[in-house]
Design a protein around this motif. Structure first.
Motif, PDB file in Angstrom:
ATOM      1  N   LEU A 144       0.845  -1.197   0.000  1.00 32.68           N
ATOM      2  CA  LEU A 144       0.000   0.000   0.000  1.00 32.68           C
ATOM      3  C   LEU A 144       0.879   1.245   0.000  1.00 32.68           C
ATOM      4  O   LEU A 144       1.966   1.254   0.577  1.00 32.68           O
ATOM      5  CB  LEU A 144      -0.914  -0.004   1.231  1.00 32.68           C
ATOM      6  CG  LEU A 144      -1.832  -1.216   1.403  1.00 32.68           C
ATOM      7  CD1 LEU A 144      -2.688  -1.058   2.651  1.00 32.68           C
ATOM      8  CD2 LEU A 144      -2.709  -1.420   0.175  1.00 32.68           C
ATOM      9  N   VAL A 145       0.397   2.304  -0.649  1.00 29.10           N
ATOM     10  CA  VAL A 145       1.182   3.540  -0.753  1.00 29.10           C
ATOM     11  C   VAL A 145       0.322   4.752  -0.408  1.00 29.10           C
ATOM     12  O   VAL A 145      -0.911   4.681  -0.382  1.00 29.10           O
ATOM     13  CB  VAL A 145       1.765   3.723  -2.173  1.00 29.10           C
ATOM     14  CG1 VAL A 145       2.710   2.580  -2.531  1.00 29.10           C
ATOM     15  CG2 VAL A 145       0.637   3.819  -3.209  1.00 29.10           C
ATOM     16  N   SER A 146       0.996   5.857  -0.180  1.00 27.68           N
ATOM     17  CA  SER A 146       0.306   7.112   0.100  1.00 27.68           C
ATOM     18  C   SER A 146      -0.005   7.833  -1.206  1.00 27.68           C
ATOM     19  O   SER A 146       0.845   7.931  -2.095  1.00 27.68           O
ATOM     20  CB  SER A 146       1.181   8.009   0.979  1.00 27.68           C
ATOM     21  OG  SER A 146       0.636   9.320   1.051  1.00 27.68           O
ATOM     22  N   ALA A 147      -1.240   8.351  -1.295  1.00 31.13           N
ATOM     23  CA  ALA A 147      -1.622   9.161  -2.456  1.00 31.13           C
ATOM     24  C   ALA A 147      -1.536  10.649  -2.122  1.00 31.13           C
ATOM     25  O   ALA A 147      -1.685  11.498  -2.999  1.00 31.13           O
ATOM     26  CB  ALA A 147      -3.037   8.817  -2.898  1.00 31.13           C
ATOM     27  N   GLY A 148      -1.277  10.967  -0.830  1.00 31.19           N
ATOM     28  CA  GLY A 148      -1.142  12.362  -0.428  1.00 31.19           C
ATOM     29  C   GLY A 148      -1.509  12.589   1.026  1.00 31.19           C
ATOM     30  O   GLY A 148      -2.377  11.896   1.565  1.00 31.19           O
ATOM     31  N   ASN A 149      -0.829  13.536   1.667  1.00 30.58           N
ATOM     32  CA  ASN A 149      -1.109  13.899   3.061  1.00 30.58           C
ATOM     33  C   ASN A 149      -2.278  14.879   3.141  1.00 30.58           C
ATOM     34  O   ASN A 149      -2.507  15.666   2.214  1.00 30.58           O
ATOM     35  CB  ASN A 149       0.118  14.546   3.698  1.00 30.58           C
ATOM     36  CG  ASN A 149       1.277  13.576   3.841  1.00 30.58           C
ATOM     37  OD1 ASN A 149       1.074  12.362   3.882  1.00 30.58           O
ATOM     38  ND2 ASN A 149       2.492  14.090   3.889  1.00 30.58           N
ATOM     39  N   GLN A 187      -3.941   1.168  -3.081  1.00 29.03           N
ATOM     40  CA  GLN A 187      -3.097   0.155  -3.694  1.00 29.03           C
ATOM     41  C   GLN A 187      -2.182   0.850  -4.690  1.00 29.03           C
ATOM     42  O   GLN A 187      -2.570   1.831  -5.325  1.00 29.03           O
ATOM     43  CB  GLN A 187      -3.942  -0.902  -4.405  1.00 29.03           C
ATOM     44  CG  GLN A 187      -4.716  -1.815  -3.485  1.00 29.03           C
ATOM     45  CD  GLN A 187      -5.351  -2.975  -4.245  1.00 29.03           C
ATOM     46  OE1 GLN A 187      -4.919  -3.341  -5.337  1.00 29.03           O
ATOM     47  NE2 GLN A 187      -6.394  -3.547  -3.668  1.00 29.03           N
ATOM     48  N   LYS A 188      -0.974   0.345  -4.825  1.00 33.10           N
ATOM     49  CA  LYS A 188       0.032   0.980  -5.683  1.00 33.10           C
ATOM     50  C   LYS A 188      -0.488   1.245  -7.095  1.00 33.10           C
ATOM     51  O   LYS A 188      -0.236   2.301  -7.692  1.00 33.10           O
ATOM     52  CB  LYS A 188       1.281   0.107  -5.738  1.00 33.10           C
ATOM     53  CG  LYS A 188       2.516   0.811  -6.242  1.00 33.10           C
ATOM     54  CD  LYS A 188       3.728  -0.087  -6.080  1.00 33.10           C
ATOM     55  CE  LYS A 188       5.001   0.657  -6.500  1.00 33.10           C
ATOM     56  NZ  LYS A 188       6.202  -0.191  -6.314  1.00 33.10           N
ATOM     57  N   LYS A 189      -1.246   0.298  -7.645  1.00 33.06           N
ATOM     58  CA  LYS A 189      -1.739   0.418  -9.020  1.00 33.06           C
ATOM     59  C   LYS A 189      -2.764   1.543  -9.185  1.00 33.06           C
ATOM     60  O   LYS A 189      -3.031   1.985 -10.310  1.00 33.06           O
ATOM     61  CB  LYS A 189      -2.358  -0.906  -9.465  1.00 33.06           C
ATOM     62  CG  LYS A 189      -3.603  -1.306  -8.676  1.00 33.06           C
ATOM     63  CD  LYS A 189      -4.155  -2.638  -9.160  1.00 33.06           C
ATOM     64  CE  LYS A 189      -5.413  -3.021  -8.361  1.00 33.06           C
ATOM     65  NZ  LYS A 189      -5.965  -4.318  -8.816  1.00 33.06           N
ATOM     66  N   ASN A 190      -3.347   2.005  -8.063  1.00 31.69           N
ATOM     67  CA  ASN A 190      -4.389   3.032  -8.136  1.00 31.69           C
ATOM     68  C   ASN A 190      -3.925   4.442  -7.764  1.00 31.69           C
ATOM     69  O   ASN A 190      -4.737   5.359  -7.680  1.00 31.69           O
ATOM     70  CB  ASN A 190      -5.560   2.645  -7.226  1.00 31.69           C
ATOM     71  CG  ASN A 190      -6.346   1.471  -7.770  1.00 31.69           C
ATOM     72  OD1 ASN A 190      -6.450   1.303  -8.987  1.00 31.69           O
ATOM     73  ND2 ASN A 190      -6.881   0.644  -6.894  1.00 31.69           N
ATOM     74  N   LYS A 191      -2.629   4.595  -7.542  1.00 32.73           N
ATOM     75  CA  LYS A 191      -2.123   5.901  -7.092  1.00 32.73           C
ATOM     76  C   LYS A 191      -2.451   7.021  -8.075  1.00 32.73           C
ATOM     77  O   LYS A 191      -2.715   8.155  -7.678  1.00 32.73           O
ATOM     78  CB  LYS A 191      -0.613   5.829  -6.860  1.00 32.73           C
ATOM     79  CG  LYS A 191      -0.054   7.087  -6.235  1.00 32.73           C
ATOM     80  CD  LYS A 191       1.397   6.939  -5.841  1.00 32.73           C
ATOM     81  CE  LYS A 191       1.908   8.208  -5.167  1.00 32.73           C
ATOM     82  NZ  LYS A 191       3.328   8.081  -4.751  1.00 32.73           N
ATOM     83  N   ASN A 192      -2.435   6.713  -9.368  1.00 32.58           N
ATOM     84  CA  ASN A 192      -2.709   7.733 -10.390  1.00 32.58           C
ATOM     85  C   ASN A 192      -4.126   7.646 -10.953  1.00 32.58           C
ATOM     86  O   ASN A 192      -4.417   8.239 -11.997  1.00 32.58           O
ATOM     87  CB  ASN A 192      -1.682   7.623 -11.522  1.00 32.58           C
ATOM     88  CG  ASN A 192      -0.278   7.990 -11.049  1.00 32.58           C
ATOM     89  OD1 ASN A 192      -0.098   8.984 -10.354  1.00 32.58           O
ATOM     90  ND2 ASN A 192       0.704   7.178 -11.419  1.00 32.58           N
ATOM     91  N   ASN A 193      -4.989   6.907 -10.264  1.00 33.02           N
ATOM     92  CA  ASN A 193      -6.389   6.830 -10.666  1.00 33.02           C
ATOM     93  C   ASN A 193      -6.996   8.240 -10.646  1.00 33.02           C
ATOM     94  O   ASN A 193      -6.869   8.957  -9.656  1.00 33.02           O
ATOM     95  CB  ASN A 193      -7.133   5.907  -9.683  1.00 33.02           C
ATOM     96  CG  ASN A 193      -8.599   5.760 -10.012  1.00 33.02           C
ATOM     97  OD1 ASN A 193      -9.340   6.733 -10.029  1.00 33.02           O
ATOM     98  ND2 ASN A 193      -9.020   4.534 -10.241  1.00 33.02           N
ATOM     99  N   PRO A 194      -7.663   8.671 -11.725  1.00 29.87           N
ATOM    100  CA  PRO A 194      -8.224  10.028 -11.793  1.00 29.87           C
ATOM    101  C   PRO A 194      -9.153  10.375 -10.626  1.00 29.87           C
ATOM    102  O   PRO A 194      -9.128  11.497 -10.114  1.00 29.87           O
ATOM    103  CB  PRO A 194      -8.987  10.031 -13.124  1.00 29.87           C
ATOM    104  CG  PRO A 194      -8.276   9.017 -13.950  1.00 29.87           C
ATOM    105  CD  PRO A 194      -7.866   7.941 -12.988  1.00 29.87           C
ATOM    106  N   ALA A 195      -9.979   9.412 -10.209  1.00 31.51           N
ATOM    107  CA  ALA A 195     -10.904   9.673  -9.096  1.00 31.51           C
ATOM    108  C   ALA A 195     -10.146   9.867  -7.787  1.00 31.51           C
ATOM    109  O   ALA A 195     -10.503  10.725  -6.968  1.00 31.51           O
ATOM    110  CB  ALA A 195     -11.898   8.517  -8.961  1.00 31.51           C
ATOM    111  N   ILE A 196      -9.077   9.101  -7.580  1.00 31.30           N
ATOM    112  CA  ILE A 196      -8.233   9.253  -6.387  1.00 31.30           C
ATOM    113  C   ILE A 196      -7.571  10.623  -6.395  1.00 31.30           C
ATOM    114  O   ILE A 196      -7.506  11.314  -5.365  1.00 31.30           O
ATOM    115  CB  ILE A 196      -7.153   8.143  -6.316  1.00 31.30           C
ATOM    116  CG1 ILE A 196      -7.793   6.760  -6.138  1.00 31.30           C
ATOM    117  CG2 ILE A 196      -6.161   8.432  -5.197  1.00 31.30           C
ATOM    118  CD1 ILE A 196      -8.483   6.538  -4.821  1.00 31.30           C
ATOM    119  N   LYS A 197      -7.099  11.028  -7.548  1.00 33.15           N
ATOM    120  CA  LYS A 197      -6.456  12.344  -7.669  1.00 33.15           C
ATOM    121  C   LYS A 197      -7.436  13.474  -7.349  1.00 33.15           C
ATOM    122  O   LYS A 197      -7.079  14.466  -6.709  1.00 33.15           O
ATOM    123  CB  LYS A 197      -5.866  12.523  -9.076  1.00 33.15           C
ATOM    124  CG  LYS A 197      -4.566  11.756  -9.299  1.00 33.15           C
ATOM    125  CD  LYS A 197      -3.990  12.071 -10.667  1.00 33.15           C
ATOM    126  CE  LYS A 197      -2.599  11.507 -10.804  1.00 33.15           C
ATOM    127  NZ  LYS A 197      -1.612  12.182  -9.940  1.00 33.15           N
TER     128      LYS A 197
END
Length: 273
Positions: free
Chosen positions: A99-104, A232-242
């Protein structure tokens, strides 16, 4: 003439359908796990904004620090919002996770609370401090005690991975009880157990405490323990996550956090991003 008239109507109808299709934004559903306070409350604040941007944000609340990462790793959640980086790193290490961080987003200053003393320097020799079993927070506890001049740490100790064995000098012979559930810490405080109790801000706020006013010592705003959006690492750049992270880090949301929690929860980006 009749054929031309019918053809014109058909063309207009097709055009209307095309325009309707273009104007309709495809909605994406995003399921995010979160602690009820303040994480779920902050997510609810950005729900309307995300709705306008085509993201249907669904919030699933948790009362512990175990299930949110398990469900994220299994794919039952698209993201979670309850933890800081040292906790995430420790979970990945123990569970072979990625698992990774998408932002603080914000900091929940951990604090010392006491029914018996007004400040840390008042603690007597041999005082007992109740600390939760959340190992990832031990460095935060030690940093507060170090800043108060009550302990020193062994040379080379890294706060993010420190534990109570890293204490070099314990000036008041403080004792630490560390086998307690994080969610129970407010109950121990209210019952007056121990000489001081260390409580995470989310549980403190949930129990009606104001960390800024009720604590006898509080973590500094410069702490590296910011709460983040994990994916999840694969979703870090998912548009909805962003879009989610952008909404949470926006100036309006960060100002709302500071005002709404009156210092109990602190925005990581005071001026927004």
């Amino acid at each position: 003439m009749k054929k031309k008239w019918l053809a014109a109507i058909a063309t207009l109808a097709l055009g209307a359908l095309v325009l309707t299709g273009c104007g309709k934004q495809k909605e994406t559903t995003l399921t995010v796990g979160a602690s009820s306070t303040p994480h779920a409350e902050i997510l609810k604040h950005v729900q309307p904004q995300l709705k306008k941007e085509g993201v249907n944000l669904k919030i699933k609340t948790f009362q512990d620090y175990v299930l949110p990462n398990k469900e994220l790793a299994s794919g039952d959640l698209d993201a979670n919002y309850f933890q800081h980086k040292p906790f995430l790193d420790n979970w990945n290490k123990k569970n072979h996770g990625t698992l990774v961080s998408a932002g603080n987003v914000h900091l929940e200053p951990i604090g010392f609370y006491s029914k018996k003393y007004k400040k840390l320097s008042d603690l007597p020799n041999g005082a007992t401090i109740l600390v939760s079993n959340n190992v990832a927070d031990y460095g935060r506890v030690l940093q507060i005690l170090k800043d108060a001049g009550l302990i020193t740490l062994k040379p080379g100790t890294k706060i993010e991975s420190a534990n109570f064995n890293d204490i070099q000098t314990n000036k008041k012979n403080l004792k630490f009880k560390t086998d307690l559930e994080p969610k129970l810490m407010t109950q121990f405080y209210k019952r007056g157990e121990g000489d001081a109790v260390v409580i995470n801000a989310n549980y403190a706020v949930q129990a009606g405490l104001n960390p800024k006013k009720d604590s006898i010592a509080l973590e500094k705003n410069s702490s590296p323990y910011a709460n983040l959006i994990a994916v999840q690492k694969k979703n870090k750049n998912n548009p909805a996550i962003k879009k989610l992270v952008k909404a949470l880090q926006s100036k309006s949301t960060q100002q709302w956090i500071n005002k709404h929690y009156n210092g109990g929860v602190v925005a990581v980006y005071p001026n927004g991003k």
